[in-house]
Design a protein around this motif. Structure first.
Motif, PDB file in Angstrom:
ATOM      1  N   UNK A 152      98.838  61.770  -0.902  1.00  0.00           N
ATOM      2  CA  UNK A 152      98.995  61.873  -2.261  1.00  0.00           C
ATOM      3  C   UNK A 152      97.959  61.140  -3.251  1.00  0.00           C
ATOM      4  N   UNK A 153      97.238  60.178  -2.628  1.00  0.00           N
ATOM      5  CA  UNK A 153      96.271  59.670  -3.335  1.00  0.00           C
ATOM      6  C   UNK A 153      94.763  59.436  -2.876  1.00  0.00           C
ATOM      7  N   UNK A 154      94.708  59.906  -1.628  1.00  0.00           N
ATOM      8  CA  UNK A 154      93.546  60.122  -0.910  1.00  0.00           C
ATOM      9  C   UNK A 154      93.490  61.560  -0.168  1.00  0.00           C
ATOM     10  N   UNK A 155      92.364  62.359  -0.517  1.00  0.00           N
ATOM     11  CA  UNK A 155      92.555  63.647   0.252  1.00  0.00           C
ATOM     12  C   UNK A 155      91.935  63.276   1.633  1.00  0.00           C
ATOM     13  N   UNK A 156      92.560  63.655   2.541  1.00  0.00           N
ATOM     14  CA  UNK A 156      91.923  63.678   3.858  1.00  0.00           C
ATOM     15  C   UNK A 156      91.805  64.867   4.708  1.00  0.00           C
ATOM     16  N   UNK A 157      90.596  65.124   5.052  1.00  0.00           N
ATOM     17  CA  UNK A 157      90.030  66.440   5.726  1.00  0.00           C
ATOM     18  C   UNK A 157      89.672  66.045   6.902  1.00  0.00           C
ATOM     19  N   UNK A 158      90.059  66.899   8.006  1.00  0.00           N
ATOM     20  CA  UNK A 158      89.767  66.412   9.515  1.00  0.00           C
ATOM     21  C   UNK A 158      89.080  67.810  10.073  1.00  0.00           C
ATOM     22  N   UNK A 159      87.954  67.692  10.602  1.00  0.00           N
ATOM     23  CA  UNK A 159      87.305  68.842  11.220  1.00  0.00           C
ATOM     24  C   UNK A 159      86.991  68.565  12.810  1.00  0.00           C
ATOM     25  N   UNK A 160      86.802  69.492  13.672  1.00  0.00           N
ATOM     26  CA  UNK A 160      86.525  69.155  14.946  1.00  0.00           C
ATOM     27  C   UNK A 160      85.428  70.200  15.440  1.00  0.00           C
ATOM     28  N   UNK A 161      84.563  69.553  16.195  1.00  0.00           N
ATOM     29  CA  UNK A 161      83.461  70.296  16.925  1.00  0.00           C
ATOM     30  C   UNK A 161      83.710  69.781  18.360  1.00  0.00           C
ATOM     31  N   UNK A 162      83.487  70.968  19.201  1.00  0.00           N
ATOM     32  CA  UNK A 162      83.584  70.714  20.624  1.00  0.00           C
ATOM     33  C   UNK A 162      82.232  70.987  21.171  1.00  0.00           C
ATOM     34  N   UNK A 163      81.991  70.282  22.219  1.00  0.00           N
ATOM     35  CA  UNK A 163      80.748  70.388  22.941  1.00  0.00           C
ATOM     36  C   UNK A 163      81.188  70.344  24.398  1.00  0.00           C
ATOM     37  N   UNK A 164      81.006  71.710  25.065  1.00  0.00           N
ATOM     38  CA  UNK A 164      81.210  71.996  26.362  1.00  0.00           C
ATOM     39  C   UNK A 164      80.167  71.432  27.340  1.00  0.00           C
ATOM     40  N   UNK A 165      80.751  70.635  28.155  1.00  0.00           N
ATOM     41  CA  UNK A 165      79.721  70.271  29.176  1.00  0.00           C
ATOM     42  C   UNK A 165      80.041  71.158  30.638  1.00  0.00           C
ATOM     43  N   UNK A 166      78.626  71.353  31.160  1.00  0.00           N
ATOM     44  CA  UNK A 166      78.737  72.314  32.043  1.00  0.00           C
ATOM     45  C   UNK A 166      79.268  71.433  33.546  1.00  0.00           C
ATOM     46  N   UNK A 167      79.913  72.594  34.289  1.00  0.00           N
ATOM     47  CA  UNK A 167      80.327  71.694  35.448  1.00  0.00           C
ATOM     48  C   UNK A 167      79.239  71.251  36.349  1.00  0.00           C
TER      49      UNK A 167
END
Length: 130
Positions: A115-130
């Motif tokens: 209500x006082x600070x807008x919080x936005x969250x983004x996610x990036x995934x990095x797939x590691x090979x086996x």
């Protein structure tokens, strides 16, 4: 928490160590930095706990925070964008996004500023090979 006035700011001694707070970065952490770090730290910790409970293994997680401040209103923090970068094997981006939304509901720092600070969250995934 007891804060003691020093020449260039405040100091508190906590179990983990000494914390210096000042409006001048030469003498301590700036209050806005502590606010942003508290929000990012809480969000990241809760997110990690949720992943552990669901047995989602990750190799690394980094969070960067972009901060928008309003110079017209005492440099008030208006918006914080938390960018989560998660590395691992067999990651499910949709599941990670859902878990991030759950963590938002359980993070006391995010909830405290709603209500006082807008919080936005983004996610990036990095797939590691086996």
């Amino acid at each position: 928490m007891k804060l003691v006035m020093k020449e260039n700011g405040l100091r508190t001694e906590l179990e983990y160590g000494v914390l210096d707070i000042s409006g001048n970065e030469e003498y301590g952490f700036r209050p806005y930095q502590l606010m942003v770090a508290s929000i990012a730290g809480c969000s990241g910790s809760v997110f990690r706990k949720i992943l552990e409970k669901q047995r989602t293994e990750i190799d690394d997680m980094q969070i960067t925070a972009e901060v928008e401040r309003n110079p017209e209103e005492a440099n008030r923090i208006e918006k914080i964008t938390l960018n989560f970068k998660v590395q691992g094997k067999n990651l499910d981006p949709a599941k990670l996004q859902k878990n991030l939304e759950i963590s938002r509901k359980n993070c006391s720092m995010v909830r405290s500023v709603e209500g006082s600070i807008q919080i936005e969250e983004k996610i990036e995934t990095i797939e590691l090979s086996n």
